[in-house]
Write a protein that holds these residues in place. Sequence first.
Motif, PDB file in Angstrom:
ATOM      1  N   ASP A   2       0.953  -1.276  -0.102  1.00 13.66           N
ATOM      2  CA  ASP A   2      -0.324  -0.145   0.075  1.00 13.66           C
ATOM      3  C   ASP A   2       0.892   1.284   0.082  1.00 13.66           C
ATOM      4  OD1 ASP A   2      -1.825   2.027   0.445  1.00 13.66           O
ATOM      5  OD2 ASP A   2      -2.446   1.206   2.333  1.00 13.66           O
ATOM      6  N   TYR A   3       0.725   2.002  -1.036  1.00  9.26           N
ATOM      7  CA  TYR A   3       1.715   3.215  -1.182  1.00  9.26           C
ATOM      8  C   TYR A   3       1.029   4.530  -0.756  1.00  9.26           C
ATOM      9  CZ  TYR A   3       4.646   0.022  -3.635  1.00  9.26           C
ATOM     10  OH  TYR A   3       5.532  -1.175  -4.206  1.00  9.26           O
ATOM     11  N   ASN A   4      -0.038   4.530   0.177  1.00  5.85           N
ATOM     12  CA  ASN A   4      -0.787   5.830   0.303  1.00  5.85           C
ATOM     13  C   ASN A   4       0.233   6.758   1.280  1.00  5.85           C
ATOM     14  OD1 ASN A   4      -3.430   5.255  -0.679  1.00  5.85           O
ATOM     15  ND2 ASN A   4      -3.882   3.895   0.935  1.00  5.85           N
ATOM     16  N   ILE A   5       0.954   6.038   2.247  1.00  7.34           N
ATOM     17  CA  ILE A   5       1.898   6.834   2.816  1.00  7.34           C
ATOM     18  C   ILE A   5       2.886   7.702   2.066  1.00  7.34           C
ATOM     19  CG2 ILE A   5       3.674   7.014   4.773  1.00  7.34           C
ATOM     20  CD1 ILE A   5       2.157   4.560   6.063  1.00  7.34           C
ATOM     21  N   GLU A   6       3.518   7.051   1.081  1.00  3.82           N
ATOM     22  CA  GLU A   6       4.348   7.572   0.229  1.00  3.82           C
ATOM     23  C   GLU A   6       3.707   8.578  -0.754  1.00  3.82           C
ATOM     24  OE1 GLU A   6       4.218   4.327   0.748  1.00  3.82           O
ATOM     25  OE2 GLU A   6       6.195   3.244   0.498  1.00  3.82           O
ATOM     26  N   ARG A   7       2.629   8.427  -1.139  1.00  2.00           N
ATOM     27  CA  ARG A   7       1.673   9.421  -1.703  1.00  2.00           C
ATOM     28  C   ARG A   7       1.417  11.056  -1.044  1.00  2.00           C
ATOM     29  NH1 ARG A   7      -0.763   4.830  -3.737  1.00  2.00           N
ATOM     30  NH2 ARG A   7      -0.509   4.534  -5.698  1.00  2.00           N
ATOM     31  N   ARG A   8       0.969  10.472   0.320  1.00  2.00           N
ATOM     32  CA  ARG A   8       0.873  11.658   1.214  1.00  2.00           C
ATOM     33  C   ARG A   8       2.221  12.212   1.514  1.00  2.00           C
ATOM     34  NH1 ARG A   8       1.307  12.465   6.555  1.00  2.00           N
ATOM     35  NH2 ARG A   8       1.686  10.209   7.246  1.00  2.00           N
ATOM     36  N   THR A  12       2.609  16.147   0.281  1.00  2.00           N
ATOM     37  CA  THR A  12       2.808  17.274   1.491  1.00  2.00           C
ATOM     38  C   THR A  12       4.156  17.827   1.543  1.00  2.00           C
ATOM     39  OG1 THR A  12       1.158  15.956   2.589  1.00  2.00           O
ATOM     40  CG2 THR A  12       2.517  17.452   3.942  1.00  2.00           C
ATOM     41  N   PHE A  13       5.115  17.145   1.303  1.00  2.33           N
ATOM     42  CA  PHE A  13       6.656  17.718   1.481  1.00  2.33           C
ATOM     43  C   PHE A  13       7.537  17.879   0.431  1.00  2.33           C
ATOM     44  CE2 PHE A  13       4.869  15.387   5.586  1.00  2.33           C
ATOM     45  CZ  PHE A  13       4.887  16.571   6.178  1.00  2.33           C
ATOM     46  N   LYS A  16       6.392  20.676  -5.907  1.00  2.84           N
ATOM     47  CA  LYS A  16       5.181  20.301  -6.709  1.00  2.84           C
ATOM     48  C   LYS A  16       5.916  19.943  -8.083  1.00  2.84           C
ATOM     49  CE  LYS A  16       0.722  21.970  -8.638  1.00  2.84           C
ATOM     50  NZ  LYS A  16      -0.374  23.159  -8.727  1.00  2.84           N
ATOM     51  N   GLU A  17       6.709  20.609  -8.531  1.00  2.00           N
ATOM     52  CA  GLU A  17       7.524  20.309  -9.957  1.00  2.00           C
ATOM     53  C   GLU A  17       8.284  18.791  -9.741  1.00  2.00           C
ATOM     54  OE1 GLU A  17      10.330  23.049  -8.210  1.00  2.00           O
ATOM     55  OE2 GLU A  17       8.370  23.063  -8.242  1.00  2.00           O
ATOM     56  N   LYS A  18       8.501  18.383  -8.538  1.00  2.00           N
ATOM     57  CA  LYS A  18       9.376  17.023  -8.252  1.00  2.00           C
ATOM     58  C   LYS A  18       8.547  15.819  -7.878  1.00  2.00           C
ATOM     59  CE  LYS A  18      13.259  19.662  -8.852  1.00  2.00           C
ATOM     60  NZ  LYS A  18      14.231  19.120 -10.003  1.00  2.00           N
ATOM     61  N   ARG A  19       7.340  15.974  -7.678  1.00  2.00           N
ATOM     62  CA  ARG A  19       6.436  14.969  -7.123  1.00  2.00           C
ATOM     63  C   ARG A  19       6.104  13.774  -7.922  1.00  2.00           C
ATOM     64  NH1 ARG A  19       1.977  19.130  -4.800  1.00  2.00           N
ATOM     65  NH2 ARG A  19       3.216  20.166  -3.047  1.00  2.00           N
ATOM     66  N   ASP A  20       5.641  14.206  -9.231  1.00  2.07           N
ATOM     67  CA  ASP A  20       5.365  13.055  -9.957  1.00  2.07           C
ATOM     68  C   ASP A  20       6.536  11.695 -10.077  1.00  2.07           C
ATOM     69  OD1 ASP A  20       3.016  14.099 -10.260  1.00  2.07           O
ATOM     70  OD2 ASP A  20       3.071  14.837 -11.975  1.00  2.07           O
ATOM     71  N   ARG A  21       7.756  12.299 -10.449  1.00  2.00           N
ATOM     72  CA  ARG A  21       8.847  11.550 -10.806  1.00  2.00           C
ATOM     73  C   ARG A  21       9.126  10.821  -9.386  1.00  2.00           C
ATOM     74  NH1 ARG A  21      15.057  12.479 -12.533  1.00  2.00           N
ATOM     75  NH2 ARG A  21      15.582  10.338 -12.416  1.00  2.00           N
ATOM     76  N   LEU A  22       9.288  11.671  -8.314  1.00  2.00           N
ATOM     77  CA  LEU A  22       9.525  10.645  -7.116  1.00  2.00           C
ATOM     78  C   LEU A  22       8.462   9.954  -6.766  1.00  2.00           C
ATOM     79  CD1 LEU A  22      11.437  10.461  -4.592  1.00  2.00           C
ATOM     80  CD2 LEU A  22      10.331  12.220  -3.497  1.00  2.00           C
ATOM     81  N   LEU A  23       7.442  10.154  -6.843  1.00  2.00           N
ATOM     82  CA  LEU A  23       5.990   9.307  -6.583  1.00  2.00           C
ATOM     83  C   LEU A  23       6.161   7.985  -7.328  1.00  2.00           C
ATOM     84  CD1 LEU A  23       3.977   8.923  -4.433  1.00  2.00           C
ATOM     85  CD2 LEU A  23       2.553  10.442  -6.041  1.00  2.00           C
ATOM     86  N   TYR A  24       6.399   8.116  -8.502  1.00  2.00           N
ATOM     87  CA  TYR A  24       6.569   7.005  -9.411  1.00  2.00           C
ATOM     88  C   TYR A  24       7.649   6.115  -9.077  1.00  2.00           C
ATOM     89  CZ  TYR A  24       8.191   4.483 -13.483  1.00  2.00           C
ATOM     90  OH  TYR A  24       8.636   3.414 -14.472  1.00  2.00           O
ATOM     91  N   THR A 112       1.615  14.067  10.805  1.00  2.00           N
ATOM     92  CA  THR A 112       1.663  15.342  10.333  1.00  2.00           C
ATOM     93  C   THR A 112       2.845  15.930  10.107  1.00  2.00           C
ATOM     94  OG1 THR A 112       1.613  16.527  12.495  1.00  2.00           O
ATOM     95  CG2 THR A 112      -0.671  15.997  11.403  1.00  2.00           C
ATOM     96  N   PHE A 113       3.983  15.323  10.135  1.00  2.00           N
ATOM     97  CA  PHE A 113       5.469  15.651   9.887  1.00  2.00           C
ATOM     98  C   PHE A 113       6.087  14.561   9.322  1.00  2.00           C
ATOM     99  CE2 PHE A 113       5.115  13.325  13.986  1.00  2.00           C
ATOM    100  CZ  PHE A 113       6.206  12.397  13.982  1.00  2.00           C
TER     101      PHE A 113
END
Length: 138
Positions: A2-8, A12-13, A16-24, A112-113
């Motif tokens: 389950d990757y919900n924690i990685e997505r959150r 959150t942290f 914006k421009e780096k999220r998609d690649r790191l999340l992938y 939250t952190f």
Amino acid sequence: MDYNIERRFAQTFIRKEKRDRLLYELTTPKKRYAGLDRFCHQAEDLLDPAKITMSGEDLDRAPAFEEFVRSHDDICYVLSPELGADGLLLPFKDALQQAVMCFDAVLIIGSTFAVVFGEVMKGGRGKYLLSEERISRR
């Protein structure tokens, strides 16, 4: 897995421009290690500066950080390229101990952190406290 924690964490942290690649990378099993390894070498470039509450090589010994730890008793999710640490669920204090013992980067994700310990390098190790909440800096 389950990757919900990685997505959150990414939403959150991470900038914006780096999220998609790191999340992938974090959510693709064959890319996960490479993503964590890249993160440990580029953490400062990937983190959203607005979410960095405290930072420094001696962060874990700073009085304000110690106070933060005492006031947060979350069960945290640990991410690390070090396989023995990756995916652990630990109380915050235990997760910090795990991070101190690892030579690789460690991300500790609470409710939250997040706390980021960079890879141990000659000359030091970058450490960051990221928070959704406003924290007074002392």
